[in-house]
Motif scaffolding. Structure first.
Motif, short mmCIF file in Angstrom:
data_model
loop_
_atom_site.label_atom_id
_atom_site.label_comp_id
_atom_site.label_asym_id
_atom_site.label_seq_id
_atom_site.Cartn_x
_atom_site.Cartn_y
_atom_site.Cartn_z
N GLN A 161 7.38 13.24 7.10
CA GLN A 161 8.24 14.14 6.33
C GLN A 161 7.73 14.34 4.90
O GLN A 161 8.32 15.09 4.14
CB GLN A 161 9.67 13.59 6.29
N GLY A 162 6.67 13.63 4.53
CA GLY A 162 6.10 13.76 3.20
C GLY A 162 6.63 12.78 2.17
O GLY A 162 6.25 12.84 1.01
N HIS A 163 7.48 11.84 2.59
CA HIS A 163 8.00 10.83 1.66
C HIS A 163 6.90 9.82 1.35
O HIS A 163 6.19 9.37 2.23
CB HIS A 163 9.19 10.09 2.26
N LYS A 164 6.80 9.46 0.09
CA LYS A 164 5.83 8.45 -0.33
C LYS A 164 6.59 7.14 -0.57
O LYS A 164 7.64 7.13 -1.20
CB LYS A 164 5.12 8.89 -1.60
N TYR A 165 6.03 6.04 -0.05
CA TYR A 165 6.66 4.73 -0.18
C TYR A 165 5.60 3.66 -0.09
O TYR A 165 4.49 3.90 0.37
CB TYR A 165 7.73 4.53 0.91
N PRO A 201 11.26 3.96 4.70
CA PRO A 201 12.58 3.55 4.24
C PRO A 201 13.43 4.73 3.75
O PRO A 201 14.65 4.70 3.84
CB PRO A 201 12.29 2.58 3.10
N ILE A 202 12.80 5.78 3.28
CA ILE A 202 13.54 6.96 2.82
C ILE A 202 14.15 7.69 4.01
O ILE A 202 15.33 8.07 3.98
CB ILE A 202 12.62 7.89 2.00
N CYS A 203 13.38 7.86 5.08
CA CYS A 203 13.90 8.49 6.30
C CYS A 203 15.03 7.66 6.90
O CYS A 203 16.02 8.21 7.39
CB CYS A 203 12.80 8.68 7.33
N GLU A 204 14.90 6.34 6.86
CA GLU A 204 15.92 5.46 7.40
C GLU A 204 17.24 5.64 6.68
O GLU A 204 18.30 5.66 7.29
CB GLU A 204 15.48 3.99 7.32
N LYS A 205 17.19 5.77 5.36
CA LYS A 205 18.41 5.94 4.58
C LYS A 205 19.07 7.28 4.86
O LYS A 205 20.27 7.44 4.70
CB LYS A 205 18.11 5.81 3.09
N THR A 221 0.84 -1.19 0.00
CA THR A 221 0.00 0.00 0.00
C THR A 221 0.88 1.24 0.00
O THR A 221 1.95 1.25 0.58
CB THR A 221 -0.93 0.04 1.23
N LEU A 222 0.41 2.27 -0.66
CA LEU A 222 1.12 3.54 -0.71
C LEU A 222 0.94 4.26 0.62
O LEU A 222 -0.19 4.38 1.12
CB LEU A 222 0.61 4.40 -1.86
#
Length: 104
Positions: free
Chosen positions: A12-16, A26-30, A6-7
């Motif tokens: 922070q506004g990152h879509k994943y 996963p974007i924040c983790e990186k 699911t999207l």
């Protein structure tokens, strides 16, 4: 059969896309700074589990039993060799089950 992804959008506004209930982006983790010490050797789920409980040093890890650490969500048996090696190199070991009075 695989669970459909699911999207999602993080704070922070990152879509994943994710198929599990895990809320970690996963974007924040990186984007996080790399961990230091023994934490740098762990998978993100294991590292995050320890950090969630304030276990950010090898000395704090040694204050818990192996059983307590394995009971944390995100920690698996694959992390044990890393823990044991890091404890040994620091001259420490997991707390004995018999003398433990701390709980997470």
């Amino acid at each position: 059969m695989a669970t459909p992804k699911t999207l999602r959008t993080c704070k922070q506004g990152h879509k994943y896309y994710k198929s599990s209930d895990c809320p970690t982006c996963p974007i924040c983790e990186k984007m996080k700074e790399p961990a230091l010490g023994f934490l740098a050797l762990l998978s993100n789920p294991a590292k995050n589990a320890l950090l969630h409980y304030g276990i950010d040093t090898i000395e704090k890890l040694a204050n818990h039993t192996e059983k307590e650490i394995l009971a944390l969500h995100g920690i698996g048996k694959a992390s044990l060799p890393v823990f044991q090696k890091a404890l040994e190199e620091a001259g420490l070991r997991f707390k004995s089950n018999k003398t433990n009075t701390n709980t997470l």
